[in-house]
Design an enzyme around this catalytic site. Structure first.
Site, mmCIF file in Angstrom:
data_model
loop_
_atom_site.group_PDB
_atom_site.id
_atom_site.type_symbol
_atom_site.label_atom_id
_atom_site.label_comp_id
_atom_site.label_asym_id
_atom_site.label_seq_id
_atom_site.Cartn_x
_atom_site.Cartn_y
_atom_site.Cartn_z
ATOM 1 N N LYS A 1 -22.482 -31.356 0.966
ATOM 2 C CA LYS A 1 -23.386 -31.814 -0.092
ATOM 3 C C LYS A 1 -24.827 -31.650 0.379
ATOM 4 C CE LYS A 1 -21.654 -35.713 -2.775
ATOM 5 N NZ LYS A 1 -21.594 -37.165 -2.811
ATOM 6 N N ASP B 1 -19.152 -29.309 7.016
ATOM 7 C CA ASP B 1 -19.603 -30.317 6.061
ATOM 8 C C ASP B 1 -20.972 -30.888 6.428
ATOM 9 O OD1 ASP B 1 -17.441 -30.126 4.406
ATOM 10 O OD2 ASP B 1 -16.348 -31.792 5.304
ATOM 11 N N MET C 1 -18.030 -45.293 2.744
ATOM 12 C CA MET C 1 -18.437 -44.905 1.386
ATOM 13 C C MET C 1 -18.549 -46.126 0.474
ATOM 14 S SD MET C 1 -16.154 -41.452 1.046
ATOM 15 C CE MET C 1 -14.715 -42.137 1.855
HETATM 16 C C1 LIG Z 1 -16.103 -38.708 3.394
HETATM 17 S S1 LIG Z 1 -16.157 -39.992 4.574
HETATM 18 C C2 LIG Z 1 -15.621 -39.123 5.970
HETATM 19 C C3 LIG Z 1 -15.184 -40.003 7.104
HETATM 20 C C4 LIG Z 1 -14.815 -39.217 8.346
HETATM 21 N N1 LIG Z 1 -13.667 -38.380 8.111
HETATM 22 C C5 LIG Z 1 -14.586 -40.085 9.577
HETATM 23 O O1 LIG Z 1 -13.454 -40.173 10.083
HETATM 24 O O2 LIG Z 1 -15.556 -40.670 10.061
HETATM 25 C C6 LIG Z 1 -17.876 -40.172 4.804
HETATM 26 C C7 LIG Z 1 -18.292 -41.606 5.070
HETATM 27 O O3 LIG Z 1 -18.028 -41.961 6.428
HETATM 28 C C8 LIG Z 1 -19.022 -42.850 6.880
HETATM 29 N N2 LIG Z 1 -19.732 -42.204 7.998
HETATM 30 C C9 LIG Z 1 -19.467 -41.016 8.532
HETATM 31 N N3 LIG Z 1 -20.272 -40.760 9.591
HETATM 32 C C10 LIG Z 1 -21.074 -41.842 9.707
HETATM 33 C C11 LIG Z 1 -22.119 -42.210 10.603
HETATM 34 N N4 LIG Z 1 -22.484 -41.413 11.608
HETATM 35 N N5 LIG Z 1 -22.721 -43.417 10.429
HETATM 36 C C12 LIG Z 1 -22.342 -44.249 9.446
HETATM 37 N N6 LIG Z 1 -21.362 -43.950 8.572
HETATM 38 C C13 LIG Z 1 -20.736 -42.777 8.696
HETATM 39 C C14 LIG Z 1 -19.941 -43.156 5.709
HETATM 40 O O4 LIG Z 1 -19.432 -44.286 5.051
HETATM 41 C C15 LIG Z 1 -19.760 -41.898 4.884
HETATM 42 O O5 LIG Z 1 -20.107 -42.121 3.542
#
Ligand SMILES: C[S@@+](CC[C@H](N)C(=O)[O-])C[C@H]1O[C@@H](n2cnc3c(N)ncnc32)[C@H](O)[C@@H]1O
Length: 259
Positions: A62, A40, A175
């Protein structure tokens, strides 16, 4: 369709939040044994170096706001590649069972007779606040935390945000950037104008950016600092209880005092 003598199997693997050192040993072993890796957008591509040179690596996330593959196509790709190549690793950001569709993909492939495994990952919900020194719970400040998606499948603000705003818990929203104005209104409706809030973009990576304020001020701060996705929103007294970290981790400069 081409087939293999290998047992078709899927391992859904959590790659951690961004810092490539925040991955588990089990995840590295899964990557190293993969015949095919589907990964991803939020994956740190350095992690792909653990794969064998013969592994087929396919980006399915994406790009510039557009999905390269729809979820149905990813599901079919997993089934087809597992049958033709053997071990498919589905590499996902953070933890695959936290807003990661990991369970959906396992549900889809199971009826095709494919073995299914999961390797949990360090979720951004935990690691991103931690790298800013924010403890999600702290004695005297917070007894629990909620982790909520800001945007539901129908692109609406989750009703759980209103429930969480009525509690004294720390609230972590993933998100949620496109719904920030609505989130702020929910907290205002609960007279929480002065509650501290942090927004952290690209947490645990060298591109990490953070903004701190209160429910009243955060929208202005986000504009000034141009904070955008991928970002995490943390709301609660613990934001003001953050600790000062002095370690330089993986080349990151000390972010703990970036207010
Ligand atoms: C589809 S979700 C997936 C979450 C993922 N499975 C997790 O456990 O971190 C994606 C969202 O996670 C958050 N996110 C993931 N990695 C991030 C990072 N390094 N810094 C800030 N937000 C992050 C953001 O809100 C992003 O839009």
């Amino acid at each position: 369709m081409e087939t293999t003598n290998k047992i078709p199997k899927l391992t859904v693997v959590g790659a951690g939040p961004g810092d490539p050192d925040l991955i588990t040993l089990k995840a590295i072993k899964a990557i190293a044994s993969a015949d095919v890796i589907l990964y991803d957008a939020l994956i740190n591509e350095e992690l792909l170096e653990y794969a064998s040179p013969n592994t087929e690596i396919i980006f399915v996330g994406k790009r510039k706001g557009c999905y390269v593959y729809q979820q149905e196509q990813i599901n079919e790709l997993i089934v087809n590649r597992a049958k033709s190549h053997g071990h498919v690793v589905r590499l996902k950001g953070g933890d695959p069972f936290v807003f990661g569709r990991g369970a959906e993909e396992i549900d889809y492939v199971k009826p095709f007779g494919i073995e299914t495994y999961v390797v949990p990952g360090i979720s951004s919900a935990l690691a991103v606040p931690a790298y800013q020194g924010i403890p999600l719970t702290k004695r005297g400040a917070s007894e629990s935390f909620w982790v909520i998606t800001g945007t539901t499948k129908l692109h609406q603000l989750s009703g759980d945000v209103m429930l969480a705003a009525q509690s004294t818990a720390t609230v972590v929203i993933l998100m949620g950037m496109s719904k920030l104005a609505e989130i702020v209104e929910v907290f205002k409706s609960q007279n929480k104008l002065d509650v501290p809030i942090a927004i952290i973009q690209n947490g645990t990576t060298e591109h990490e950016k953070a903004g701190y304020g209160t429910i009243s001020t955060i929208c202005k701060i986000v504009k000034e600092k141009q904070l955008a996705n991928p970002a995490i929103i943390i709301i609660g007294e613990v934001v003001n209880k953050r600790v000062v970290l002095s370690s330089v981790i993986n080349g990151l400069k000390d972010q703990s005092t970036a207010i």
